[in-house]
Design an enzyme around this catalytic site. Structure first.
Site: not given
Length: 412
Positions: A367, A170
């Protein structure tokens, strides 16, 4: 049963369309015969061939699988898994870094007008511009939770799916995480795990935790990791919550303190306080005045009590925020409030109870722009105003953005 978006439109059908404005969730808006289509892997102004992935009543979802006319902001995704039908973790790898900031800024503005009830002029007056953090767009993520497939391979999920895509690396993960032998094809297998969490702390600790039925089991590295933020050392479980960008904690603390301007002797609440990051920062400004932290997660409560033990003015209340306010486990008067709710937002009951307590200012750390915008509408409906707003790109390559807003009461 899923409804057909328009007669003749079918799942997996490919249609040619022109992409319009950005939308929440990493999509852009397009239309086919007047029907709204939310398109991933595209950019505003592009002409693309899109493959329909979902049909819903009133709209469809699709992936851009061929770019006929490219935007000047398009780049080649650095990760081979950031493609249609593959990993769903990175929404914006096809977008140049500066254009990613423009994308997120546009989404914030759209949510504030559509859901928050602000006028275009009010949004413009805020002057919000999503700011990049140091470190670049890759190698920043200090906590990565991998899913495990039926063959025991760790990987990442497809977009809006529980299907696991086995990956060998990743690229947004911290370099120390990328080097861990947890991923296919050559890494460990996890036949007894549902998920594997990897951690690389700001102090250099690297840990791996496996989960089965939600229960964490340490695999390697320290069970307690060390972090440095807000001028303090922190210890918390490797499986505990901490900001995933190495620069995030200090960035958010700085923004909160700049907006609130705490004064010696002022009392404060840190709601959804976690390990106590904002409570510690507030305590450093208000002296011996009372700072009350409210947190419901057991790990967060334990971490806060351990990490803030040297601050006698800080009280840690183990409770859900809405319960603590409604049952008066925390009471006013209070001068300052830091509100850092989960992605779902604070919600109207919590906002009403905060307003009723009469603080001089509230710093809201968000968020999710949509949830934040809904709470903006509640604050403004009670006569308060969103006086300032800053945006931060805590999650490069993804559609996520962090906001810090300042709410002030009438007359302030």
């Amino acid at each position: 049963m899923t409804a057909t978006a328009r007669p003749g439109l079918e799942e997996a059908e490919r249609v040619e369309l022109t992409v319009d404005a950005v939308a929440p969730g990493g999509h852009c808006v397009a239309r086919v015969d007047g029907q709204v289509v939310f398109v991933r892997h595209a950019l505003p102004g592009e002409r693309v061939v899109a493959e329909v992935t979902e049909l819903h009543r009133g709209f469809a979802r699709a992936d851009a699988v061929e770019i006929l006319t490219a935007s000047p902001d398009r780049v080649e995704p650095p990760c081979p898994y950031a493609r249609p039908g593959r990993c769903g973790g990175c929404d914006l790898q096809h977008v140049a870094p500066e254009a990613q900031l423009d994308w997120k800024t546009a989404v914030v503005g759209e949510q504030l007008t559509r859901l928050g009830g602000l006028t275009d002029a009010e949004v413009d007056a805020l002057g919000v511009r999503v700011e990049a953090l140091p470190g670049g767009s890759l190698g920043w993520r200090s906590r990565v939770r991998y899913a495990v497939d039926g063959a025991g391979r760790a990987g990442l999920l497809k977009h809006r799916s529980h299907e696991v895509v086995p990956v060998d690396r990743c690229l947004i993960a911290h370099p120390a995480i990328q080097e861990l032998p947890v991923l296919a094809p050559d890494g460990a297998r996890w036949p007894d795990a549902d998920a594997v969490e990897t951690v690389a702390s700001t102090c250099g600790d690297v840990s791996v935790v496996a989960y089965a039925a939600g229960v964490p089991t340490p695999v390697s590295g320290p069970e307690q990791v060390r972090e440095v933020a807000a001028g303090r050392d922190w210890r918390l479980p490797a499986s505990g919550f901490w900001q995933v960008h190495p620069a995030a904690a200090d960035t958010l603390v700085g923004a909160v303190l700049d907006l609130l301007e705490p004064r010696s002797g002022e009392t404060a609440w840190d709601l959804y306080g976690g390990a106590g990051l904002f409570a510690a920062a507030l305590a450093g400004r208000v002296g011996d005045a009372r700072v009350t932290l409210v947190e419901s997660a057991e790990q967060g409560v334990a971490a806060a009590r351990a990490n803030l033990a040297d601050l006698p003015g800080v009280e840690v209340v183990a409770a859900r925020v809405e319960t603590a306010l409604a049952r008066r486990r925390v009471t006013g008067p209070v001068d300052l409030v830091v509100l850092d709710p989960p992605r779902s937002g604070a919600g109207a009951p919590v906002v009403r109870d905060i307003v009723a307590a009469g603080p001089r200012a509230v710093a809201y750390v968000a968020c999710d722009p949509a949830a934040f915008a809904r709470d903006v509408r509640t604050f403004t409906g009670l006569g308060w105003r969103l006086a300032a707003l800053r945006g931060f790109d805590l999650f490069p390559m993804t559609q996520h953005v962090e906001l810090v807003g300042l709410f002030l009461p009438p007359g302030a």
